[in-house]
Scaffold this motif. Sequence first.
Motif, PDB file in Angstrom:
ATOM      1  N   THR A   1      39.387  37.929  11.467  1.00 30.58           N
ATOM      2  CA  THR A   1      39.412  38.072  10.007  1.00 30.58           C
ATOM      3  C   THR A   1      38.500  37.055   9.346  1.00 30.58           C
ATOM      4  N   VAL A   2      38.600  35.797   9.791  1.00 26.34           N
ATOM      5  CA  VAL A   2      37.776  34.717   9.232  1.00 26.34           C
ATOM      6  C   VAL A   2      36.293  35.017   9.449  1.00 26.34           C
TER       7      VAL A   2
ATOM      8  N   GLN B   1      35.752  29.360  13.909  1.00 27.26           N
ATOM      9  CA  GLN B   1      36.263  30.710  13.697  1.00 27.26           C
ATOM     10  C   GLN B   1      35.214  31.591  13.000  1.00 27.26           C
TER      11      GLN B   1
ATOM     12  N   ALA C   1      44.575  27.857  14.452  1.00 24.94           N
ATOM     13  CA  ALA C   1      44.176  28.852  13.448  1.00 24.94           C
ATOM     14  C   ALA C   1      45.339  29.270  12.544  1.00 24.94           C
ATOM     15  N   VAL C   2      45.091  29.264  11.239  1.00 22.26           N
ATOM     16  CA  VAL C   2      46.072  29.737  10.259  1.00 22.26           C
ATOM     17  C   VAL C   2      45.864  31.233  10.038  1.00 22.26           C
ATOM     18  N   VAL C   3      44.606  31.646  10.080  1.00 27.16           N
ATOM     19  CA  VAL C   3      44.229  33.053   9.929  1.00 27.16           C
ATOM     20  C   VAL C   3      43.498  33.478  11.197  1.00 27.16           C
ATOM     21  N   LYS C   4      43.657  34.725  11.601  1.00 18.20           N
ATOM     22  CA  LYS C   4      43.006  35.226  12.817  1.00 18.20           C
ATOM     23  C   LYS C   4      41.496  35.031  12.757  1.00 18.20           C
ATOM     24  N   THR C   5      40.915  34.656  13.902  1.00 19.67           N
ATOM     25  CA  THR C   5      39.479  34.417  13.985  1.00 19.67           C
ATOM     26  C   THR C   5      38.678  35.654  13.591  1.00 19.67           C
TER      27      THR C   5
ATOM     28  N   GLU D   1      42.171  28.610  18.536  1.00 19.92           N
ATOM     29  CA  GLU D   1      43.137  29.671  18.259  1.00 19.92           C
ATOM     30  C   GLU D   1      44.537  29.117  17.995  1.00 19.92           C
TER      31      GLU D   1
END
Length: 399
Positions: A358-359, A235, A352-356, A349
Amino acid sequence: MEKDEKNTNRKVKMHKIIFAIGVVGVIALNIASWKSVVFSDWYIKNIFPAWLNTYARLTSKVPFSVGEIMLILAVVITLFVVGLWILNLACKHKFQKVAVGFGKFYVWTALCVCYVMTLNCFILYHSSSFAEKYLTNKVESDLMVVSVSDYAMAQTAKEKTYTKRELAILRDYIVRKCNELEKKIVHDDSGDAYYEGDLIEASRQAMIQLGEEYDQLAGFYVTPKYLSFSEFFSQQYIMGYYFPFSMEANINSVMYITNIAPTICHELAHTKGFIYEDDANMIGFLACIRSDDPFLQYCGYLSVLSYVNSDFCESIGNNKSIYRKHVRISDGVADDNIFLTREEWQTVEKKAVVKTSTVKKVSSTLMDVTLKLNGVEEGVLQYNNVVGLLLTYYDGELY
């Protein structure tokens, strides 16, 4: 009782003095490295190998990434200490003794981390670059690579500038090599590149071989390891990671296979004291193309293709007409020049815990800030400077 209290106060005072000396020591090391390239070079040549041949040998024997475990422990311990202090305040200092005890443990641990980071990372940022040590004699003495966007190398007295023509020649050469070698590579039924054998060991051996020419790259090499949390690193668009506190070369296990060899060599370059990203890119390139293995050679040329092609496009103002007059990148090469396959991206994806997006943004910002704090003015753009090193390396051979 009074005697015990005096002994306690004496111990507390001694701990504070030792801690203060420790803080002064780490500050002094950083100041020395910032002020003196000679000191940094001396340290890398005479002291840094000691950590590689002792501590790194131990962590290398562990089958998993020690660095990742250390990162997790750091987060857990930090959260625990913060939570304990909040609980102590909420309960009107009922846990004062415990909170103070863990607080002391935390600050001493933090000081140790500062020393490890300084000795295994920060000092390295202020040493001579790979170009200054090994590539300068190809053109003139005392040359130093500067902004790749200007395709220039500067010297205290005068400047050598590379032209758009020379960049175009370099670009076409890299493309030809990729096109030629792609035909020698085995691809599976789905069209993905395939390697028979131990790619990690083959890459490690390529670095050992390169060490026969460049003395700083000689000697012991750690065993590269795959990252356990490769999806999370994907990510961030991270192919590999050098953990200074464990001296490990870690690589992304889900990225496309053509990235593996250059990334291993890149991270191993860091363990040899070459901390600049453009240096590590160049070393990874050289290790691969000088290997007897066509697959590694292909991966090496492929690792710099995007950098060179991008700078070439920029140099011609992204003029499509001019671009079409130059050597075409074959479809097979284009298919192999990827970070992750479509299937792997889908897997990343899903987990993913957080959007790519954002990361990636946070990671890029942190990396950029970290590099600049260590004196790298270009920040993350330093990766692109490998084009300047390539122009220097092929000077006298291609143009």
